[in-house]
Design a protein around this motif. Sequence first.
Motif, PDB file in Angstrom:
ATOM      1  N   ARG A 121      -6.099   6.855  -4.454  1.00  0.00           N
ATOM      2  CA  ARG A 121      -5.385   5.826  -5.212  1.00  0.00           C
ATOM      3  C   ARG A 121      -3.873   6.046  -5.204  1.00  0.00           C
ATOM      4  NH1 ARG A 121      -6.811   5.699 -11.045  1.00  0.00           N
ATOM      5  NH2 ARG A 121      -5.985   3.578 -10.968  1.00  0.00           N
ATOM      6  N   SER A 122      -3.476   7.299  -5.009  1.00  0.00           N
ATOM      7  CA  SER A 122      -2.046   7.608  -5.083  1.00  0.00           C
ATOM      8  C   SER A 122      -1.462   8.092  -3.758  1.00  0.00           C
ATOM      9  CB  SER A 122      -1.814   8.704  -6.145  1.00  0.00           C
ATOM     10  OG  SER A 122      -2.504   9.900  -5.782  1.00  0.00           O
ATOM     11  N   ALA A 123      -2.273   8.122  -2.700  1.00  0.00           N
ATOM     12  CA  ALA A 123      -1.832   8.683  -1.412  1.00  0.00           C
ATOM     13  C   ALA A 123      -0.680   7.907  -0.789  1.00  0.00           C
ATOM     14  CB  ALA A 123      -3.013   8.743  -0.449  1.00  0.00           C
ATOM     15  N   HIS A 124      -0.582   6.613  -1.070  1.00  0.00           N
ATOM     16  CA  HIS A 124       0.511   5.820  -0.498  1.00  0.00           C
ATOM     17  C   HIS A 124       1.861   6.180  -1.126  1.00  0.00           C
ATOM     18  CE1 HIS A 124      -0.743   3.719  -4.110  1.00  0.00           C
ATOM     19  NE2 HIS A 124       0.431   3.078  -4.130  1.00  0.00           N
ATOM     20  N   ILE A 125       1.791   6.863  -2.286  1.00  0.00           N
ATOM     21  CA  ILE A 125       3.023   7.286  -2.966  1.00  0.00           C
ATOM     22  C   ILE A 125       3.405   8.697  -2.513  1.00  0.00           C
ATOM     23  CG2 ILE A 125       4.152   7.632  -5.200  1.00  0.00           C
ATOM     24  CD1 ILE A 125       1.924   5.888  -6.421  1.00  0.00           C
ATOM     25  N   GLY A 126       2.405   9.567  -2.480  1.00  0.00           N
ATOM     26  CA  GLY A 126       2.620  10.943  -2.043  1.00  0.00           C
ATOM     27  C   GLY A 126       1.459  11.377  -1.190  1.00  0.00           C
ATOM     28  N   PRO A 127       1.619  11.466   0.119  1.00  0.00           N
ATOM     29  CA  PRO A 127       0.515  11.731   1.048  1.00  0.00           C
ATOM     30  C   PRO A 127      -0.130  13.100   0.904  1.00  0.00           C
ATOM     31  CG  PRO A 127       2.618  11.850   2.196  1.00  0.00           C
ATOM     32  CD  PRO A 127       2.908  11.304   0.831  1.00  0.00           C
ATOM     33  N   ASN A 128       0.514  14.011   0.191  1.00  0.00           N
ATOM     34  CA  ASN A 128      -0.033  15.357   0.020  1.00  0.00           C
ATOM     35  C   ASN A 128      -0.682  15.559  -1.355  1.00  0.00           C
ATOM     36  OD1 ASN A 128       0.871  16.310   2.617  1.00  0.00           O
ATOM     37  ND2 ASN A 128       2.946  16.383   1.747  1.00  0.00           N
ATOM     38  N   GLY A 129      -0.910  14.474  -2.046  1.00  0.00           N
ATOM     39  CA  GLY A 129      -1.579  14.545  -3.336  1.00  0.00           C
ATOM     40  C   GLY A 129      -0.668  14.803  -4.513  1.00  0.00           C
ATOM     41  N   GLU A 130       0.637  14.842  -4.254  1.00  0.00           N
ATOM     42  CA  GLU A 130       1.579  15.158  -5.326  1.00  0.00           C
ATOM     43  C   GLU A 130       1.664  14.068  -6.399  1.00  0.00           C
ATOM     44  OE1 GLU A 130       4.189  13.773  -1.768  1.00  0.00           O
ATOM     45  OE2 GLU A 130       2.280  14.805  -2.106  1.00  0.00           O
ATOM     46  N   ALA A 131       1.174  12.862  -6.082  1.00  0.00           N
ATOM     47  CA  ALA A 131       1.247  11.769  -7.057  1.00  0.00           C
ATOM     48  C   ALA A 131      -0.058  11.562  -7.819  1.00  0.00           C
ATOM     49  CB  ALA A 131       1.634  10.469  -6.342  1.00  0.00           C
ATOM     50  N   LYS A 132      -1.040  12.413  -7.544  1.00  0.00           N
ATOM     51  CA  LYS A 132      -2.370  12.238  -8.158  1.00  0.00           C
ATOM     52  C   LYS A 132      -2.323  12.318  -9.676  1.00  0.00           C
ATOM     53  CE  LYS A 132      -5.622  15.388  -7.511  1.00  0.00           C
ATOM     54  NZ  LYS A 132      -6.743  16.157  -6.873  1.00  0.00           N
ATOM     55  N   GLU A 133      -1.442  13.168 -10.203  1.00  0.00           N
ATOM     56  CA  GLU A 133      -1.313  13.319 -11.649  1.00  0.00           C
ATOM     57  C   GLU A 133       0.078  12.936 -12.138  1.00  0.00           C
ATOM     58  OE1 GLU A 133      -2.648  17.028 -13.231  1.00  0.00           O
ATOM     59  OE2 GLU A 133      -4.530  17.017 -12.123  1.00  0.00           O
ATOM     60  N   SER A 134       0.809  12.233 -11.304  1.00  0.00           N
ATOM     61  CA  SER A 134       2.153  11.782 -11.698  1.00  0.00           C
ATOM     62  C   SER A 134       2.022  10.537 -12.561  1.00  0.00           C
ATOM     63  CB  SER A 134       3.008  11.499 -10.453  1.00  0.00           C
ATOM     64  OG  SER A 134       3.181  12.668  -9.682  1.00  0.00           O
ATOM     65  N   THR A 135       1.843  10.769 -13.853  1.00  0.00           N
ATOM     66  CA  THR A 135       1.557   9.667 -14.772  1.00  0.00           C
ATOM     67  C   THR A 135       2.688   8.645 -14.854  1.00  0.00           C
ATOM     68  OG1 THR A 135       2.348  11.069 -16.593  1.00  0.00           O
ATOM     69  CG2 THR A 135      -0.020  11.029 -16.172  1.00  0.00           C
ATOM     70  N   GLU A 136       3.911   9.075 -14.558  1.00  0.00           N
ATOM     71  CA  GLU A 136       5.037   8.132 -14.586  1.00  0.00           C
ATOM     72  C   GLU A 136       4.955   7.106 -13.455  1.00  0.00           C
ATOM     73  OE1 GLU A 136       6.361  11.591 -11.982  1.00  0.00           O
ATOM     74  OE2 GLU A 136       5.183  11.284 -13.812  1.00  0.00           O
ATOM     75  N   LEU A 137       4.051   7.385 -12.480  1.00  0.00           N
ATOM     76  CA  LEU A 137       3.865   6.461 -11.356  1.00  0.00           C
ATOM     77  C   LEU A 137       2.535   5.701 -11.456  1.00  0.00           C
ATOM     78  CD1 LEU A 137       5.020   8.856  -8.484  1.00  0.00           C
ATOM     79  CD2 LEU A 137       6.372   7.074  -9.606  1.00  0.00           C
ATOM     80  N   ALA A 138       1.919   5.776 -12.628  1.00  0.00           N
ATOM     81  CA  ALA A 138       0.588   5.181 -12.802  1.00  0.00           C
ATOM     82  C   ALA A 138       0.545   3.696 -12.461  1.00  0.00           C
ATOM     83  CB  ALA A 138       0.100   5.399 -14.230  1.00  0.00           C
ATOM     84  N   ASP A 139       1.624   3.004 -12.707  1.00  0.00           N
ATOM     85  CA  ASP A 139       1.642   1.567 -12.416  1.00  0.00           C
ATOM     86  C   ASP A 139       1.636   1.281 -10.912  1.00  0.00           C
ATOM     87  OD1 ASP A 139       4.191   2.640 -12.086  1.00  0.00           O
ATOM     88  OD2 ASP A 139       5.205   0.795 -12.709  1.00  0.00           O
ATOM     89  N   GLN A 140       1.824   2.335 -10.112  1.00  0.00           N
ATOM     90  CA  GLN A 140       1.794   2.170  -8.655  1.00  0.00           C
ATOM     91  C   GLN A 140       0.471   2.639  -8.037  1.00  0.00           C
ATOM     92  OE1 GLN A 140       5.413   3.472  -6.553  1.00  0.00           O
ATOM     93  NE2 GLN A 140       6.416   3.724  -8.552  1.00  0.00           N
ATOM     94  N   TRP A 141      -0.399   3.235  -8.848  1.00  0.00           N
ATOM     95  CA  TRP A 141      -1.702   3.657  -8.329  1.00  0.00           C
ATOM     96  C   TRP A 141      -2.528   2.439  -7.953  1.00  0.00           C
ATOM     97  CZ3 TRP A 141      -2.898   7.411 -12.979  1.00  0.00           C
ATOM     98  CH2 TRP A 141      -2.148   8.579 -12.815  1.00  0.00           C
ATOM     99  N   LYS A 142      -3.379   2.612  -6.944  1.00  0.00           N
ATOM    100  CA  LYS A 142      -4.277   1.521  -6.567  1.00  0.00           C
ATOM    101  C   LYS A 142      -5.334   1.315  -7.659  1.00  0.00           C
ATOM    102  CE  LYS A 142      -3.770   2.076  -1.562  1.00  0.00           C
ATOM    103  NZ  LYS A 142      -4.470   2.377  -0.278  1.00  0.00           N
ATOM    104  N   PRO A 143      -5.934   0.136  -7.736  1.00  0.00           N
ATOM    105  CA  PRO A 143      -6.944  -0.138  -8.773  1.00  0.00           C
ATOM    106  C   PRO A 143      -8.157   0.784  -8.652  1.00  0.00           C
ATOM    107  CG  PRO A 143      -6.186  -2.164  -7.728  1.00  0.00           C
ATOM    108  CD  PRO A 143      -5.653  -1.040  -6.893  1.00  0.00           C
ATOM    109  N   THR A 144      -8.815   0.995  -9.766  1.00  0.00           N
ATOM    110  CA  THR A 144     -10.056   1.770  -9.783  1.00  0.00           C
ATOM    111  C   THR A 144     -11.144   0.956  -9.091  1.00  0.00           C
ATOM    112  OG1 THR A 144      -9.417   2.741 -11.895  1.00  0.00           O
ATOM    113  CG2 THR A 144     -11.750   2.883 -11.272  1.00  0.00           C
ATOM    114  N   ASP A 145     -11.860   1.583  -8.138  1.00  0.00           N
ATOM    115  CA  ASP A 145     -12.895   0.820  -7.432  1.00  0.00           C
ATOM    116  C   ASP A 145     -14.285   1.100  -7.997  1.00  0.00           C
ATOM    117  OD1 ASP A 145     -13.868   3.227  -6.337  1.00  0.00           O
ATOM    118  OD2 ASP A 145     -12.754   2.971  -4.461  1.00  0.00           O
ATOM    119  N   GLU A 146     -15.268   0.353  -7.512  1.00  0.00           N
ATOM    120  CA  GLU A 146     -16.638   0.449  -8.021  1.00  0.00           C
ATOM    121  C   GLU A 146     -17.294   1.790  -7.703  1.00  0.00           C
ATOM    122  OE1 GLU A 146     -18.251  -1.552 -10.099  1.00  0.00           O
ATOM    123  OE2 GLU A 146     -16.337  -2.604 -10.209  1.00  0.00           O
TER     124      GLU A 146
END
Length: 207
Positions: free
Chosen positions: A132-157
Motif C-alpha cells: 500500500r505504501s511502496a509507491h511512496i517508499g520502495p524499501n518499506g520506509e513508508a509502511k509506518e509513516s503515519t504522516e503519509l497515510a493519506d497517500q497509502w493505497k486503499p485497503t483491499d479485500e
Amino acid sequence: MKTKFLLVSTIVVIIIAIFGVREFIDFTHVSDGDKSINDNVTEVVVEASEPEFYDAELGEWASKMHAMLSEPMDDPKLKEANNDEGFEYYLKAQEVIREFPKQLIKEGNEIEKEHSNLFLLSSYISHIQFVRSAHIGPNGEAKESTELADQWKPTDEYMRQAFEYMKQIVNDIDVAVNHNGEGEIYGVSYLLNGEKVSEVEKFINGM
C-alpha cells in the motif's frame, strides 16, 4: 535385581495412589487371564501421565487478543494515521504474534499449527501494508509513516479477509481454552478440529 525391585515398588505406589489399598489387594488377586482390570489400570496410568494440554498462558493470551481484535484500537499511531482501516489491521496483527506464548509451541502439536497459520496471516497483512505504501517508499520506509497515510493505497479485500481469518482463529482458540469448547465458533481452529481449517490454509497457500 535392585532395579527390578524399584520398578515394582513404583508400580505398586502408583496403583495404590489411584485405586486405594483395597482395590490394590483385589488387583493382586486377579488372574493373568482376566485382562479387564489390568487394562483399566493401564488406561488410568496413561491418562494421569499426559500433560495438561491447555496452558493458562494460552488462555490469558486468547482472552486478551480476542478483546483486542474485536474492539477499536487505542493506539497513538492509528490516530496519527486518521484511523486508517488497513493500518489498524496491520497493528493488530503484529500484536497477536508479538504476544503469542511461543514457549508453548512444540513441533507438530496443535498450538504450533495455530501459531503457524496466525503468523502467516500476520505476515501477509504486513506485506499488504508494505504494498500500500511502496509507491511512496520502495524499501518499506513508508509502511509506518503515519504522516503519509493519506497517500497509502486503499485497503483491499484480501487484507480484510486475512484479518477476518485471524480474528476467527483467535475466537475459536478462546472458546476452546477458556470456555470448554462452548460458544460461537467458526470452525477454523485445530484445537476444536475445525472443519474450515483447510479453507483458511487454502487462502494462505494462495496468498
